[in-house]
Write an enzyme that holds these catalytic residues in place. Structure first.
Site: not given
Ligand code: C5P
Length: 301
Positions: A11, A146
């Site tokens: 990401k 995350d």
């Protein structure tokens, strides 16, 4: 024996704002996260046996990575077994997890979190646990801030989300960014813990406006998106790691990037490009300058 192959995408943070310090020592964040087409390949093999107990064996193409409980993939397997092993009738066996990593390590790209997320998703399928994305995300929260985002994007069609709280409250975004990017990093990692520990001392001069950023994404208004691509963690990392600042300046001045930003706590910096051709050109310029650089996109896998 049962096995599964998974892609664990990394990401980038299109924006990142720190909105407060929490009782538990973590920080409250507000960040727009976007998955990228750079991924690790995860292969999980489950071999049940009669001996009782579960052995977790990890192998990876990155020899410097630990393959024990310090590895998030290992902890994900252990967590899944502890919580759901007996429910699934798991008595004993060998779990082999092989990870072909492409996402740079300790780079602000959630490589470790993506691997942990893939293990939770993979074991949910192999052991036929029937957990939904929400339940997997809740489990993922225990592994790292995350991990829920990585579960969301690996297990659904969503590619972007506004994350708040510690990073675990996710508002999936319908519209994703359709751009080509180049990720470049200097030859060292930066500790997320270190960056967060010091960020409170900074006066933050400019915060991203997430409503405007999300509106810009929905409307396909690049200018509105770029104006709000602000990562407040740059304040610390760019000041204390001269090489990251230099890298950001280089991507800005030497390539045709429409926008350049650091991802997460760094040290990876990414440039956004209008076409794959421009991204590939930028990537080779940065490689010629001896940076570790990758081109990728923000849509598809
Ligand atoms: O959750 P994760 O293990 O990825 O976080 C790494 C470190 O980053 C934490 O130990 C914490 O010091 C810091 N952190 C934080 N606030 C967050 C996320 C991470 O202070 N929202």
């Amino acid at each position: 024996m049962r096995e599964i192959y998974l892609k664990a995408c990394g990401k980038i943070n299109l924006s990142l704002d720190v909105t407060g310090v929490r009782q538990d020592g973590y920080h409250d964040l507000s960040t727009v996260m976007h998955s990228i087409s750079l991924y690790d390949r995860i292969h999980i093999v489950w071999e049940p046996n009669e001996e009782g107990g579960m052995q977790i064996r990890i192998c990876t193409n990155r020899p410097y990575l630990p393959v024990d409980e310090r590895n998030l993939a290992w902890r994900a397997a252990q967590l899944m077994n502890e919580r759901y092993g007996s429910q699934a009738g798991i008595e004993g066996g060998v779990l082999k997890i092989s990870m072909k990593k492409s996402i740079p390590v300790a780079a602000g790209l959630a490589g470790g979190s993506a691997d942990g997320a893939a293990v939770l998703i993979g074991l949910n399928r192999i052991w036929k646990l029937g957990l939904n994305t929400r339940q997997l995300c809740r489990l993922g929260e225990e592994l790292g801030s995350d991990v829920p985002f990585c579960i969301l994007t690996q297990n659904t069609r969503y590619r972007a989300a506004l994350a708040t709280g510690r990073g675990e409250h996710l508002q999936p975004l319908r519209k994703m960014m359709k751009k080509h990017i180049v990720l470049a990093k200097p030859p060292f990692g930066v500790s997320t813990k270190e960056v967060f520990r010091h960020i409170d001392a900074y006066e933050i001069p400019m915060h991203p406006d997430h409503r405007a950023l999300i509106h810009g994404l929905a409307a396909g208004d690049d200018e509105e998106v770029y104006r709000n691509m602000i990562n407040v963690l740059e304040l610390y990392t760019l000041e204390h790691y001269e090489a990251v600042k230099k890298l950001k300046d280089t991507v800005r001045s030497r390539t045709s990037a429409e926008k350049v930003l650091m991802s997460g706590s760094g040290p990876t910096v990414f440039g956004v490009y209008s076409s794959m051709k421009e991204a590939k050109k930028a990537c080779s310029i940065l490689r010629d300058l001896r940076y570790e650089a990758y081109w990728a996109s923000t849509d598809g896998r």
